[in-house]
Design a protein around this motif. Structure first.
Motif, PDB file in Angstrom:
ATOM      1  N   THR A 160       0.814  -1.209   0.000  1.00  0.00           N
ATOM      2  CA  THR A 160       0.000   0.000   0.000  1.00  0.00           C
ATOM      3  C   THR A 160       0.847   1.258   0.000  1.00  0.00           C
ATOM      4  O   THR A 160       0.342   2.342  -0.223  1.00  0.00           O
ATOM      5  CB  THR A 160      -0.920   0.015   1.235  1.00  0.00           C
ATOM      6  N   LYS A 161       2.130   1.149   0.267  1.00  0.00           N
ATOM      7  CA  LYS A 161       3.021   2.294   0.301  1.00  0.00           C
ATOM      8  C   LYS A 161       4.088   2.099  -0.762  1.00  0.00           C
ATOM      9  O   LYS A 161       4.621   1.008  -0.933  1.00  0.00           O
ATOM     10  CB  LYS A 161       3.665   2.389   1.691  1.00  0.00           C
ATOM     11  N   LEU A 287       8.336  -6.375  10.799  1.00  0.00           N
ATOM     12  CA  LEU A 287       8.984  -5.070  10.835  1.00  0.00           C
ATOM     13  C   LEU A 287       9.146  -4.506   9.429  1.00  0.00           C
ATOM     14  O   LEU A 287       8.993  -3.297   9.207  1.00  0.00           O
ATOM     15  CB  LEU A 287      10.337  -5.194  11.528  1.00  0.00           C
ATOM     16  N   GLY A 288       9.450  -5.379   8.453  1.00  0.00           N
ATOM     17  CA  GLY A 288       9.501  -4.932   7.065  1.00  0.00           C
ATOM     18  C   GLY A 288       8.156  -4.423   6.583  1.00  0.00           C
ATOM     19  O   GLY A 288       8.069  -3.416   5.866  1.00  0.00           O
ATOM     20  N   GLN A 289       7.078  -5.114   6.981  1.00  0.00           N
ATOM     21  CA  GLN A 289       5.732  -4.643   6.630  1.00  0.00           C
ATOM     22  C   GLN A 289       5.457  -3.269   7.225  1.00  0.00           C
ATOM     23  O   GLN A 289       4.822  -2.416   6.594  1.00  0.00           O
ATOM     24  CB  GLN A 289       4.692  -5.647   7.134  1.00  0.00           C
ATOM     25  N   THR A 293       4.375   0.122   5.129  1.00  0.00           N
ATOM     26  CA  THR A 293       3.002   0.613   5.210  1.00  0.00           C
ATOM     27  C   THR A 293       2.808   1.842   6.088  1.00  0.00           C
ATOM     28  O   THR A 293       1.805   2.541   5.929  1.00  0.00           O
ATOM     29  CB  THR A 293       2.086  -0.508   5.736  1.00  0.00           C
ATOM     30  N   ASP A 294       3.714   2.120   7.003  1.00  0.00           N
ATOM     31  CA  ASP A 294       3.519   3.219   7.950  1.00  0.00           C
ATOM     32  C   ASP A 294       3.846   4.554   7.285  1.00  0.00           C
ATOM     33  O   ASP A 294       4.998   4.820   6.924  1.00  0.00           O
ATOM     34  CB  ASP A 294       4.428   3.008   9.167  1.00  0.00           C
ATOM     35  N   ASN A 298       9.592   7.707   6.625  1.00  0.00           N
ATOM     36  CA  ASN A 298      10.065   8.193   5.332  1.00  0.00           C
ATOM     37  C   ASN A 298      11.213   7.314   4.855  1.00  0.00           C
ATOM     38  O   ASN A 298      12.300   7.307   5.446  1.00  0.00           O
ATOM     39  CB  ASN A 298      10.530   9.648   5.468  1.00  0.00           C
ATOM     40  N   LEU A 299      10.981   6.534   3.793  1.00  0.00           N
ATOM     41  CA  LEU A 299      12.018   5.685   3.231  1.00  0.00           C
ATOM     42  C   LEU A 299      12.874   6.508   2.276  1.00  0.00           C
ATOM     43  O   LEU A 299      12.361   7.166   1.380  1.00  0.00           O
ATOM     44  CB  LEU A 299      11.396   4.497   2.491  1.00  0.00           C
TER      45      LEU A 299
END
Length: 364
Positions: A160-161, A287-289, A293-294, A298-299
């Motif tokens: 979703t992200k 944790l990867g999820q 998704t959060d 900021n990636l």
């Protein structure tokens, strides 16, 4: 004969197969391997990129869990030599063909949860394939051991992200003038670098880094950056290595901007207090999820240091955390976690090394 090298992963898979086998003709499926006539398909955590492979054709039948997170075995019959190759059939030059015959094939895996579904430019996972001649008939897949979450049917990765895209086909090298240049990871210049990296910074490994292949592989990823650091870290006692990696996890979370989120700070504190961390920190897949998704997280993408491609520091940071949460860390895990911490800092990795020496000067 035992050989160690790098295999290229495509779409979560690589093969031990005859040239003419059809890898889509699977007759049995596990969580580490699929198998069919003349082939074994190994299922990886990473989506694309290199993985470390140890191929042992002189193995006995003893099962040793020894730091492995998943082990499965089967029996296959090959009417022509078995070769290590990519899903597209590109042969991996580091490994000799295995003579035609009937073999019990046991596959060991570790590291599959740390960078699940990511493209990587350096190995983050290790596999051991043991082949033993047998007269047994071709068999279904037998699960001998599993403590990881990779390819467990209940585990899904939401999309979703939008995840930043990184270039998995190139690495950075340093020119003579100490400027960075990006090259295809399969060009001669890249292979010349890999050879230098295997030389351990010009000083061959000793002790555990020489005797234990897992430690040697993890150490080689650091030795070319700072050869002394490898010896200094391996000389630490197990409990001090644990403290070091927990400290590195805190530095990595801070560097990646994750300490701005309350439950990430709580998770770090739980490493020191022994308290149960928040639910998302139970394993690397969850944790990867969370990263995927959060919207608070900021990636980002940063250019890697020599030998690395572009990096997403947030994923590198959670790799450090998962090893920091191990109850009794082993030397190969210490070095793997330390490498992930260096990746979190990208080209500023000397800053982290200097801080390690300052913080742990009494032990190093």
């Amino acid at each position: 004969m035992s050989e160690t090298g790098t295999v290229q992963v495509d779409h979560h898979q690589f093969l031990l197969s005859t040239i003419d086998a059809d890898p889509t003709d699977a007759t049995a499926e596990g969580t580490v391997i699929w198998t069919g006539p003349g082939f074994v398909c190994v299922l990886t955590g990473i989506a694309n990129g290199p993985a470390t492979l140890i191929l042992d054709s002189t193995a006995d039948t003893e099962v040793g869990f020894g730091g492995w997170e998943a082990i499965e075995e089967t029996v296959i019959e090959a009417d022509s030599p078995l070769q290590v190759m990519s899903l597209d059939g590109d042969l991996t030059e580091h490994f000799h063909p295995i003579a035609a015959g009937r073999y019990r094939v046991r596959i060991h895996a570790r590291g599959r949860d740390t960078h699940f579904d990511l493209d990587v430019t350096e190995p983050t996972e290790t596999y051991l394939i043991q082949l033993t001649p047998t007269t047994s008939q071709a068999a279904e897949i037998t699960r001998l051991h599993k403590i990881d979450d990779a390819h467990t049917p209940a585990v899904t990765v939401p999309t979703t992200k939008q995840r930043p895209q990184i270039d998995a086909e190139h690495i950075y090298l340093l020119n003579e003038d100490k400027t960075y240049v990006k090259v295809d990871r399969f060009r001669p210049e890249a292979y010349a670098f890999y050879a230098r990296r295997e030389a351990f910074g010009g000083r061959q490994p000793t002790g555990l880094a020489l005797l234990d292949l897992s430690v040697k592989g993890a150490a080689s990823m650091i030795a070319y950056l700072d050869r002394d650091l490898v010896d200094e870290v391996l000389a630490l006692s197990g409990p001090v290595q644990q403290v070091l990696i927990r400290w590195c996890a805190r530095q990595a979370f801070k560097r990646a901007g994750l300490t701005a989120i309350p439950d990430f700070r709580t998770a770090l504190d739980s490493l020191d207090t022994g308290a149960t961390p928040p639910p998302d920190f139970a394993n690397a897949s969850l944790l990867g999820q969370r990263l995927d998704t959060d919207p608070q997280i900021n990636l980002t993408v940063v250019p890697g240091f020599e030998g690395m491609g572009d990096l997403i520091p947030q994923y590198s940071a959670i790799g450090v955390y998962m090893y920091a949460a191990v109850p009794a860390i082993e030397p190969w895990q210490t070095l793997t976690a330390l490498h992930s911490a260096l990746c979190t800092f990208g080209r500023d990795f000397p800053e982290l090394i200097a801080r390690i020496r300052q913080e742990f000067h009494a032990q190093l």
